[in-house]
Motif scaffolding. Structure first.
Motif, PDB file in Angstrom:
ATOM      1  N   GLU A   4       0.831  -1.202   0.000  1.00  0.00           N
ATOM      2  CA  GLU A   4       0.000   0.000   0.000  1.00  0.00           C
ATOM      3  C   GLU A   4       0.867   1.254   0.000  1.00  0.00           C
ATOM      4  OE1 GLU A   4      -3.387   2.396  -0.033  1.00  0.00           O
ATOM      5  OE2 GLU A   4      -3.141   0.282  -0.464  1.00  0.00           O
ATOM      6  N   GLY A   5       1.924   1.243   0.787  1.00  0.00           N
ATOM      7  CA  GLY A   5       2.850   2.377   0.812  1.00  0.00           C
ATOM      8  C   GLY A   5       3.540   2.569  -0.524  1.00  0.00           C
ATOM      9  N   GLU A   6       3.939   1.474  -1.142  1.00  0.00           N
ATOM     10  CA  GLU A   6       4.572   1.547  -2.460  1.00  0.00           C
ATOM     11  C   GLU A   6       3.595   2.080  -3.499  1.00  0.00           C
ATOM     12  OE1 GLU A   6       6.045  -2.383  -3.185  1.00  0.00           O
ATOM     13  OE2 GLU A   6       7.935  -1.978  -2.181  1.00  0.00           O
ATOM     14  N   LYS A  11       2.070   6.297  -7.252  1.00  0.00           N
ATOM     15  CA  LYS A  11       1.070   7.250  -7.720  1.00  0.00           C
ATOM     16  C   LYS A  11       1.605   8.679  -7.662  1.00  0.00           C
ATOM     17  CE  LYS A  11      -3.660   8.756  -6.936  1.00  0.00           C
ATOM     18  NZ  LYS A  11      -4.871   8.579  -6.147  1.00  0.00           N
ATOM     19  N   GLU A  12       2.240   9.023  -6.552  1.00  0.00           N
ATOM     20  CA  GLU A  12       2.790  10.370  -6.378  1.00  0.00           C
ATOM     21  C   GLU A  12       3.871  10.670  -7.420  1.00  0.00           C
ATOM     22  OE1 GLU A  12       5.583  12.762  -3.208  1.00  0.00           O
ATOM     23  OE2 GLU A  12       4.331  11.141  -2.459  1.00  0.00           O
ATOM     24  N   GLY A  17       5.395  13.171 -13.022  1.00  0.00           N
ATOM     25  CA  GLY A  17       5.871  13.022 -14.388  1.00  0.00           C
ATOM     26  C   GLY A  17       6.997  12.024 -14.586  1.00  0.00           C
ATOM     27  N   MET A  18       7.324  11.242 -13.572  1.00  0.00           N
ATOM     28  CA  MET A  18       8.378  10.240 -13.709  1.00  0.00           C
ATOM     29  C   MET A  18       7.879   9.048 -14.520  1.00  0.00           C
ATOM     30  SD  MET A  18      10.302  10.066 -10.023  1.00  0.00           S
ATOM     31  CE  MET A  18      11.572   8.970 -10.615  1.00  0.00           C
ATOM     32  N   SER A  19       8.785   8.413 -15.246  1.00  0.00           N
ATOM     33  CA  SER A  19       8.428   7.213 -15.999  1.00  0.00           C
ATOM     34  C   SER A  19       8.359   6.015 -15.048  1.00  0.00           C
ATOM     35  CB  SER A  19       9.459   6.937 -17.093  1.00  0.00           C
ATOM     36  OG  SER A  19      10.683   6.519 -16.516  1.00  0.00           O
ATOM     37  N   GLN A  20       7.701   4.967 -15.511  1.00  0.00           N
ATOM     38  CA  GLN A  20       7.590   3.756 -14.691  1.00  0.00           C
ATOM     39  C   GLN A  20       8.959   3.145 -14.436  1.00  0.00           C
ATOM     40  OE1 GLN A  20       4.694   1.110 -16.416  1.00  0.00           O
ATOM     41  NE2 GLN A  20       3.037   2.566 -16.169  1.00  0.00           N
ATOM     42  N   GLU A  46      -4.565   7.291 -16.294  1.00  0.00           N
ATOM     43  CA  GLU A  46      -4.903   8.587 -16.872  1.00  0.00           C
ATOM     44  C   GLU A  46      -3.678   9.492 -16.920  1.00  0.00           C
ATOM     45  OE1 GLU A  46      -8.123   9.896 -14.434  1.00  0.00           O
ATOM     46  OE2 GLU A  46      -9.491   8.398 -15.246  1.00  0.00           O
ATOM     47  N   THR A  47      -2.852   9.482 -15.891  1.00  0.00           N
ATOM     48  CA  THR A  47      -1.637  10.284 -15.866  1.00  0.00           C
ATOM     49  C   THR A  47      -0.687   9.839 -16.959  1.00  0.00           C
ATOM     50  OG1 THR A  47      -1.843  10.565 -13.473  1.00  0.00           O
ATOM     51  CG2 THR A  47       0.308  11.014 -14.429  1.00  0.00           C
TER      52      THR A  47
END
Length: 57
Positions: A4-6, A11-12, A17-20, A46-47
Motif C-alpha cells: 500500500e505504501g509503495e 502514484k505520487e 511526471g516520472m516514468s515507470q 490517466e496520468t
C-alpha cells in the motif's frame, strides 16, 4: 501494508511526471511491479495517457 505504501509512492511519482522505469529504479522494485500497481489505480493510467499526449505535441 508495504504494498500500500509503495502504491502511494508510485502514484505520487507518476503525478510528478516520472516514468515507470525511473520509479522502479528509485524505489528498488521491479518495473512490472510498478506497472501492476499502476494498473490498479485508474488515475495512474490517466496520468500515463496525459504524458503520452504531451510528448505527441
Amino acid at each position: 501494508m508495504k504494498l500500500e505504501g509503495e502504491r502511494l509512492k508510485v502514484k505520487e511519482l507518476l503525478e510528478r511526471g516520472m516514468s515507470q522505469s525511473d520509479i522502479a529504479k528509485k524505489l528498488g522494485i521491479h518495473r512490472y511491479t510498478v506497472k501492476a500497481l499502476c494498473e490498479r489505480e485508474k488515475s495512474c493510467t490517466e496520468t500515463f495517457k496525459k504524458r503520452i499526449e504531451v510528448r505527441s505535441i
